[in-house]
Motif scaffolding. Structure first.
Motif, short mmCIF file in Angstrom:
data_model
loop_
_atom_site.label_atom_id
_atom_site.label_comp_id
_atom_site.label_asym_id
_atom_site.label_seq_id
_atom_site.Cartn_x
_atom_site.Cartn_y
_atom_site.Cartn_z
N GLU A 40 0.61 -1.33 0.12
CA GLU A 40 -0.12 -0.08 0.14
C GLU A 40 0.98 1.27 -0.05
O GLU A 40 0.20 2.47 -0.27
CB GLU A 40 -0.90 0.00 1.26
CG GLU A 40 -2.05 -0.95 1.13
CD GLU A 40 -1.78 -2.53 1.33
OE1 GLU A 40 -2.50 -3.49 1.19
OE2 GLU A 40 -0.52 -2.61 1.86
N THR A 41 2.12 1.05 0.09
CA THR A 41 3.02 2.24 0.40
C THR A 41 3.19 2.88 -1.28
O THR A 41 3.10 2.03 -2.07
CB THR A 41 4.24 2.01 1.00
OG1 THR A 41 4.90 0.91 0.17
CG2 THR A 41 4.25 1.62 2.41
N GLN A 45 3.49 0.27 -4.48
CA GLN A 45 2.58 0.79 -5.58
C GLN A 45 3.64 0.71 -6.95
O GLN A 45 3.33 0.17 -8.07
CB GLN A 45 1.76 1.56 -5.52
CG GLN A 45 0.56 1.36 -4.44
CD GLN A 45 -0.22 0.17 -4.76
OE1 GLN A 45 -0.98 0.36 -6.02
NE2 GLN A 45 -0.34 -0.65 -4.04
N ALA A 215 4.60 8.67 4.58
CA ALA A 215 3.79 7.65 3.82
C ALA A 215 4.23 6.35 4.78
O ALA A 215 3.26 5.57 5.17
CB ALA A 215 4.46 7.30 2.48
N ASN A 216 5.37 6.29 5.32
CA ASN A 216 6.01 4.98 6.17
C ASN A 216 5.18 5.10 7.59
O ASN A 216 4.81 4.31 8.19
CB ASN A 216 7.14 4.83 6.38
CG ASN A 216 8.03 4.33 4.96
OD1 ASN A 216 7.29 4.05 3.87
ND2 ASN A 216 9.24 4.17 4.82
N TYR A 218 2.20 6.34 8.28
CA TYR A 218 1.14 6.24 8.08
C TYR A 218 0.58 4.91 7.81
O TYR A 218 -0.11 4.20 8.49
CB TYR A 218 0.42 7.04 7.03
CG TYR A 218 -1.38 6.82 7.13
CD1 TYR A 218 -2.03 7.20 8.08
CD2 TYR A 218 -1.70 6.59 5.71
CE1 TYR A 218 -3.42 7.11 7.81
CE2 TYR A 218 -3.08 6.41 5.63
CZ TYR A 218 -3.87 6.65 6.64
OH TYR A 218 -5.16 6.66 6.45
N THR A 219 1.18 4.22 6.82
CA THR A 219 0.98 2.86 6.45
C THR A 219 1.37 1.70 7.52
O THR A 219 0.91 0.71 7.54
CB THR A 219 1.66 2.40 5.07
OG1 THR A 219 3.03 2.62 5.09
CG2 THR A 219 1.03 3.15 3.74
N ARG A 221 1.44 2.57 10.81
CA ARG A 221 0.39 2.78 11.71
C ARG A 221 1.21 3.27 13.06
O ARG A 221 0.82 3.09 13.97
CB ARG A 221 -0.42 1.56 12.24
CG ARG A 221 -1.46 1.41 10.87
CD ARG A 221 -2.42 0.43 11.26
NE ARG A 221 -1.73 -1.14 11.42
CZ ARG A 221 -1.70 -1.73 12.50
NH1 ARG A 221 -2.27 -1.10 13.56
NH2 ARG A 221 -0.86 -2.87 12.76
N THR A 274 3.97 9.44 -3.30
CA THR A 274 4.43 10.09 -2.31
C THR A 274 3.79 11.55 -1.89
O THR A 274 3.23 11.67 -0.75
CB THR A 274 6.05 10.19 -1.95
OG1 THR A 274 6.26 8.70 -2.17
CG2 THR A 274 6.29 10.92 -0.75
N ASP A 277 0.16 11.40 -1.26
CA ASP A 277 -0.35 10.86 -0.09
C ASP A 277 -0.08 11.93 1.10
O ASP A 277 -0.67 11.98 1.97
CB ASP A 277 0.63 9.38 0.17
CG ASP A 277 -0.20 8.10 -0.72
OD1 ASP A 277 -1.09 8.59 -1.35
OD2 ASP A 277 0.59 7.19 -0.44
N ILE A 281 -2.19 12.84 4.43
CA ILE A 281 -1.96 12.16 5.50
C ILE A 281 -2.15 13.03 7.04
O ILE A 281 -2.59 12.46 7.93
CB ILE A 281 -0.51 11.57 5.54
CG1 ILE A 281 -0.60 10.23 4.67
CG2 ILE A 281 0.09 11.09 6.85
CD1 ILE A 281 0.95 9.61 4.04
#
Length: 333
Positions: A40-41, A45, A215-216, A218-219, A221, A274, A277, A281
């Motif tokens: 999903e990052t 993708q 991005a990292n 968030y994905t 968590r 990136t 997102d 985010i």
């Protein structure tokens, strides 16, 4: 009726397996592409888009098997497997590649690259090529630089407004000496840890903070197990797209051209996804974690606190390469 259904299902499964085998046999070259990120990052993708483009434009002569989410190990293990030819392609962080080629660490000097445009101009030009060429002799061909944005700091102790706020905080870092040194210079307790272990490490209190692009964060968590996010923009998180040298040399020129174009399109996709997102985010996580920006004065304090790291690593990355990069990014020396 049940027996018939089972028989049909078996026939379908066998047919599907046979189709997969015939497709694999049709490919002249089968290459594995391993990375530690979840699909999903943005870069996850981009890896899938790379696969699709190579297979389509090579007209099936190349098959790419993408292995995401550390299926074959962390970044260090993936690099080792690329060198040995057990894995063909990877996108490891430049900092981790520094364990194998010290000069690759140069892009992870703190506060080296000020903004996105400077990053593109530096990494995609002659300077970036010179850095990638340091991998020659390590059985890896460096193709280009993908990326996940600028890194920021999160922790559970206090907001980070300046370097002094990192005092005694146990910060998780990549398995990279230059990043460990950076946090030690800021007064933090640096702890190297594999990317896939970070969430549990934060949740269980093994470490109190970490650094990563949005991005990292968030994905993976991380915002769920951290109280503070400080937008420090202290280093660009570059991934070097690399391929085993023997695998690269085995490809004819027309297929190398297909691969190079797909690598460049993968790089573009990783950066564009990136940026897309990052625009959403912060809004998505603002109710779960306290977010603060640093002032220009705090940034200058960080820069001054980072200079000992630049000086420490000048001999490692070589003075010549350091000055070449300084010229490209506009740092006086």
């Amino acid at each position: 009726m049940k027996s018939k259904l089972i028989k049909v299902s078996l026939v379908t499964a066998i047919a599907a397996a046979s189709l997969g085998m015939s497709q694999a046999q049709a490919a002249d070259y089968t290459l594995s592409f391993a990375h530690v990120l979840i699909e999903e990052t943005p870069n996850g993708q981009a890896a899938l888009r790379f696969k699709e483009e190579v297979e389509e434009k090579s007209e099936g002569r190349i098959q790419i098997n993408v292995l995401p989410a550390a299926q074959v190990g962390g970044d260090v293990e993936i690099i080792e497997q690329i060198q040995m030819g057990l894995v063909d392609i990877g996108i490891p962080p430049t900092a981790t590649l520094g364990n194998f080629e010290p000069r690759m660490q140069i892009l992870d000097l703190p506060f080296l690259i000020a903004d996105y445009d400077t990053m593109v101009e530096t990494l995609d030009g002659e300077v970036g090529r010179e850095i990638l060429d340091t991998l020659n002799g390590h059985n890896m061909y460096g193709v280009n630089f993908w990326g996940a944005g600028f890194r920021h700091m999160t922790n559970n102790v206090r907001p980070i407004h300046g370097p002094e706020d990192l005092d005694a905080i146990r910060m998780r870092t990549m398995q990279a000496p230059i990043i460990i040194s950076t946090y030690e210079n800021y007064g933090a307790n640096a702890t190297a840890m594999a990317f896939t272990e970070v969430y549990n490490g934060l949740q269980q209190g093994v470490v109190a903070g970490q650094e990563n692009p949005l991005a990292n964060i968030y994905t993976m968590r991380f915002h769920e197990v951290q109280d503070y996010l400080s937008l420090t923009n202290h280093a660009y998180h570059a991934y070097a797209a690399v391929i085993n040298q023997d695998s690269w040399d085995s490809l004819p020129e027309d297929l190398q051209a297909v691969m190079l174009e797909a690598f460049d399109n993968g790089r573009t996709a990783s950066r564009e996804l990136t940026l897309r997102d990052e625009a959403t985010i912060l809004e998505a996580i603002q109710d779960e974690i306290a977010i603060n920006e640093i002032t220009p004065e705090a940034r200058e304090a960080f820069i001054q606190a980072s200079m000992p790291v630049h000086e420490e690593y000048e001999s490692v990355v070589t003075t010549e390469l350091l000055h070449t990069v300084y010229d490209a990014v506009g740092i006086e020396y």
